[in-house]
Design a protein around this motif. Structure first.
Motif, PDB file in Angstrom:
ATOM      1  N   ARG A 191       2.527   1.630  -3.407  1.00  0.00           N
ATOM      2  CA  ARG A 191       1.573   2.104  -4.426  1.00  0.00           C
ATOM      3  C   ARG A 191       1.352   3.600  -4.295  1.00  0.00           C
ATOM      4  NH1 ARG A 191      -1.257  -2.656  -3.357  1.00  0.00           N
ATOM      5  NH2 ARG A 191      -2.757  -1.558  -2.035  1.00  0.00           N
ATOM      6  N   SER A 192       1.295   4.077  -3.053  1.00  0.00           N
ATOM      7  CA  SER A 192       1.118   5.511  -2.825  1.00  0.00           C
ATOM      8  C   SER A 192       2.303   6.290  -3.386  1.00  0.00           C
ATOM      9  CB  SER A 192       0.985   5.779  -1.323  1.00  0.00           C
ATOM     10  OG  SER A 192       0.879   7.165  -1.064  1.00  0.00           O
ATOM     11  N   GLU A 239       0.825  -1.207   0.000  1.00  0.00           N
ATOM     12  CA  GLU A 239       0.000   0.000   0.000  1.00  0.00           C
ATOM     13  C   GLU A 239       0.864   1.263   0.000  1.00  0.00           C
ATOM     14  OE1 GLU A 239      -3.560   2.088   2.665  1.00  0.00           O
ATOM     15  OE2 GLU A 239      -3.007   0.001   3.001  1.00  0.00           O
TER      16      GLU A 239
END
Length: 199
Positions: free
Chosen positions: A85-86, A82
């Motif tokens: 991906r950010s 996560e």
């Protein structure tokens, strides 16, 4: 942190070498000096018996052809954590790759492929990131973006950059090294240029 000890492999005779703090570090050398081989050793792709390599997580894309040509950048982003991906999303906006982010990688130009590889490399949760000529196919606009991003990312990561263009290393790196049989800090780029040209 990166430490290399007793690396006697091929032409290398590196007894002690270390990088202890985040920053942007340049590596240059003659063609065939073994820069890519050295980076592959750091990444664990090549085993050098008897040597001691101590490092945190390394990110090194040695071959752009290793990406699946039938997948898209978005497909690779889905494989990231996560937080990664950010980071990839922010980097994608800086590089403005929306025009091809949903195209198959096999359709990418060299510049597109290098932008994608740079994003994947910097988005990874790796403390050490190696760029081995990974910006050579970028146009001037995206090269400026690349070096601006590196100046920001070097605050948190050890970033290693190699380039055939000495000016790229001289103008952007905090400390630079000449790789031959050993590794030495570059104090005079004119001298290094003469050594490279002179063979």
């Amino acid at each position: 942190m990166l430490k290399v000890s007793k690396l006697n492999f091929l032409n290398y005779k590196i007894q002690e070498f270390e990088i202890l703090v985040p920053g942007l570090y340049g590596f240059v050398g003659q063609n065939g000096a073994g820069k890519s081989t050295f980076f592959s050793i750091l990444n664990g792709d090549i085993s050098a018996k008897g040597s001691i390599i101590s490092s945190r997580k390394v990110m090194y894309i040695s071959n752009l052809q290793s990406f699946d040509k039938n997948l898209k950048a978005l497909d690779y982003f889905k494989l990231l954590s996560e937080s990664e991906r950010s980071s990839a999303k922010k980097l994608s906006e800086l590089f403005d790759i929306n025009s091809f982010i949903d195209k198959k990688i096999g359709k990418y130009s060299l510049g597109m492929l290098q932008q994608f590889a740079i994003i994947i490399s910097l988005a990874s949760n790796s403390e050490i990131v190696i760029f081995d000529e990974l910006h050579s196919g970028l146009d001037l606009k995206h090269q400026r973006i690349f070096f601006d991003i590196l100046q920001h990312e070097k605050k948190e990561k050890i970033i290693i950059l190699t380039s055939h263009h000495l000016e790229d290393v001289k103008n952007n790196c905090d400390v630079s090294f000449f790789l031959d049989k050993d590794i030495e800090v570059i104090k005079d780029f004119n001298d290094v240029e003469n050594r490279i040209i002179g063979g």
